[in-house]
Design an enzyme around this catalytic site. Sequence first.
Site, PDB file in Angstrom:
ATOM      1  N   HIS A   1     -10.094   2.859  11.035  1.00  0.00           N
ATOM      2  CA  HIS A   1      -9.235   1.787  10.525  1.00  0.00           C
ATOM      3  C   HIS A   1      -7.770   2.021  10.876  1.00  0.00           C
ATOM      4  O   HIS A   1      -7.045   1.120  11.309  1.00  0.00           O
ATOM      5  CB  HIS A   1      -9.421   1.737   9.003  1.00  0.00           C
ATOM      6  CG  HIS A   1      -8.913   0.490   8.378  1.00  0.00           C
ATOM      7  ND1 HIS A   1      -7.682   0.428   7.786  1.00  0.00           N
ATOM      8  CD2 HIS A   1      -9.454  -0.744   8.259  1.00  0.00           C
ATOM      9  CE1 HIS A   1      -7.493  -0.792   7.309  1.00  0.00           C
ATOM     10  NE2 HIS A   1      -8.544  -1.526   7.592  1.00  0.00           N
TER      11      HIS A   1
ATOM     12  N   SER B   1       0.246  -3.185   5.489  1.00  0.00           N
ATOM     13  CA  SER B   1       0.977  -3.100   6.753  1.00  0.00           C
ATOM     14  C   SER B   1       0.419  -4.041   7.820  1.00  0.00           C
ATOM     15  O   SER B   1       1.159  -4.515   8.681  1.00  0.00           O
ATOM     16  CB  SER B   1       0.948  -1.661   7.277  1.00  0.00           C
ATOM     17  OG  SER B   1       1.675  -0.823   6.414  1.00  0.00           O
TER      18      SER B   1
ATOM     19  N   TRP C   1       0.882  -1.179   0.000  1.00  0.00           N
ATOM     20  CA  TRP C   1       0.000   0.000   0.000  1.00  0.00           C
ATOM     21  C   TRP C   1       0.913   1.220   0.000  1.00  0.00           C
ATOM     22  O   TRP C   1       1.952   1.204   0.671  1.00  0.00           O
ATOM     23  CB  TRP C   1      -0.872   0.029   1.256  1.00  0.00           C
ATOM     24  CG  TRP C   1      -2.185  -0.692   1.097  1.00  0.00           C
ATOM     25  CD1 TRP C   1      -2.356  -2.027   0.924  1.00  0.00           C
ATOM     26  CD2 TRP C   1      -3.485  -0.108   1.104  1.00  0.00           C
ATOM     27  NE1 TRP C   1      -3.681  -2.326   0.845  1.00  0.00           N
ATOM     28  CE2 TRP C   1      -4.402  -1.163   0.943  1.00  0.00           C
ATOM     29  CE3 TRP C   1      -3.974   1.199   1.243  1.00  0.00           C
ATOM     30  CZ2 TRP C   1      -5.785  -0.960   0.917  1.00  0.00           C
ATOM     31  CZ3 TRP C   1      -5.354   1.396   1.223  1.00  0.00           C
ATOM     32  CH2 TRP C   1      -6.239   0.331   1.048  1.00  0.00           C
TER      33      TRP C   1
ATOM     34  N   CYS D   1       3.517   2.019   5.252  1.00  0.00           N
ATOM     35  CA  CYS D   1       3.106   3.418   5.386  1.00  0.00           C
ATOM     36  C   CYS D   1       1.601   3.458   5.580  1.00  0.00           C
ATOM     37  O   CYS D   1       0.850   3.049   4.688  1.00  0.00           O
ATOM     38  CB  CYS D   1       3.504   4.207   4.140  1.00  0.00           C
ATOM     39  SG  CYS D   1       2.825   5.876   4.156  1.00  0.00           S
TER      40      CYS D   1
HETATM   41  N1  RBF Z   1      -2.311  -0.784   4.389  1.00  0.00           N
HETATM   42  C1  RBF Z   1      -1.230   0.030   4.491  1.00  0.00           C
HETATM   43  O1  RBF Z   1      -0.095  -0.450   4.508  1.00  0.00           O
HETATM   44  N2  RBF Z   1      -1.397   1.403   4.549  1.00  0.00           N
HETATM   45  C2  RBF Z   1      -2.618   2.003   4.543  1.00  0.00           C
HETATM   46  O2  RBF Z   1      -2.687   3.246   4.595  1.00  0.00           O
HETATM   47  C3  RBF Z   1      -3.763   1.153   4.460  1.00  0.00           C
HETATM   48  N3  RBF Z   1      -4.993   1.709   4.477  1.00  0.00           N
HETATM   49  C4  RBF Z   1      -6.056   0.897   4.400  1.00  0.00           C
HETATM   50  C5  RBF Z   1      -7.348   1.452   4.423  1.00  0.00           C
HETATM   51  C6  RBF Z   1      -8.458   0.642   4.334  1.00  0.00           C
HETATM   52  C7  RBF Z   1      -9.821   1.267   4.350  1.00  0.00           C
HETATM   53  C8  RBF Z   1      -8.301  -0.775   4.230  1.00  0.00           C
HETATM   54  C9  RBF Z   1      -9.501  -1.686   4.142  1.00  0.00           C
HETATM   55  C10 RBF Z   1      -7.042  -1.331   4.205  1.00  0.00           C
HETATM   56  C11 RBF Z   1      -5.911  -0.521   4.289  1.00  0.00           C
HETATM   57  N4  RBF Z   1      -4.637  -1.072   4.270  1.00  0.00           N
HETATM   58  C12 RBF Z   1      -3.548  -0.244   4.365  1.00  0.00           C
HETATM   59  C13 RBF Z   1      -4.429  -2.514   4.084  1.00  0.00           C
HETATM   60  C14 RBF Z   1      -4.272  -3.279   5.397  1.00  0.00           C
HETATM   61  O3  RBF Z   1      -2.984  -3.051   5.969  1.00  0.00           O
HETATM   62  C15 RBF Z   1      -4.432  -4.791   5.135  1.00  0.00           C
HETATM   63  O4  RBF Z   1      -3.494  -5.193   4.162  1.00  0.00           O
HETATM   64  C16 RBF Z   1      -5.818  -5.151   4.672  1.00  0.00           C
HETATM   65  O5  RBF Z   1      -6.780  -4.600   5.537  1.00  0.00           O
HETATM   66  C17 RBF Z   1      -5.995  -6.668   4.585  1.00  0.00           C
HETATM   67  O6  RBF Z   1      -5.783  -7.259   5.846  1.00  0.00           O
END
Ligand code: RBF
Length: 164
Positions: free
Chosen positions: A98, A65, A31, A90
């Site tokens: 969240h 993350s 991400w 990040c």
């Molecule tokens: N993962 C990140 O590494 N950084 C983020 O800013 C981030 N924002 C997320 C926002 C939302 C609404 C969702 C659903 C997931 C986000 N994720 C982000 C992914 C999260 O770390 C993880 O990989 C997923 O939720 C699957 O378990």
Amino acid sequence: MATALKNLSDYNLNEIPSAKGMRIGIAVAQWNTHITGALLDGALNTLKKQGAHDSDIIVKPIPGSYELPTAAQFFFESALELDAVICIGCLIKGETLHFEYICEAISQGIKDVSLKYNKPVIFGVLTVLTEQQALDRCGGKHGNKGDEAAVSAIKMIALQKSLS
Ligand code: RBF
């Protein structure tokens, strides 16, 4: 905690132990890859400057993350015989809770894996309110948290070796 008071790349590398022979896994969240890619570049650059061999650094992409602690555990359960794992991610705060849940889970999870395996697991994760704050910390005006993560890994591995 204010990175505004400390440049994340401001190290005298002559005062940091050699990383020659150190084996380090790096998990990189996919991400915000424009940020995590720059953090990874910083970490790799610092590890290599300190003498780490390419073949001793194992980089794996992971979904996000939230998966960093599990990825660190997979690294230690593998046959790679690693001295440390650097977790790179990040998290940028959005409009919901969240962000809070994920930050809490990751920081606790990274600590848990580190204590479980008695190995350094380094928190190379930016937890920021805006994208600009992240850009400032992945090679911008506040330096690169990837550099800081690599230095922390080297110092902790050297500490563990000195005590064993
Ligand atoms: N993962 C990140 O590494 N950084 C983020 O800013 C981030 N924002 C997320 C926002 C939302 C609404 C969702 C659903 C997931 C986000 N994720 C982000 C992914 C999260 O770390 C993880 O990989 C997923 O939720 C699957 O378990």
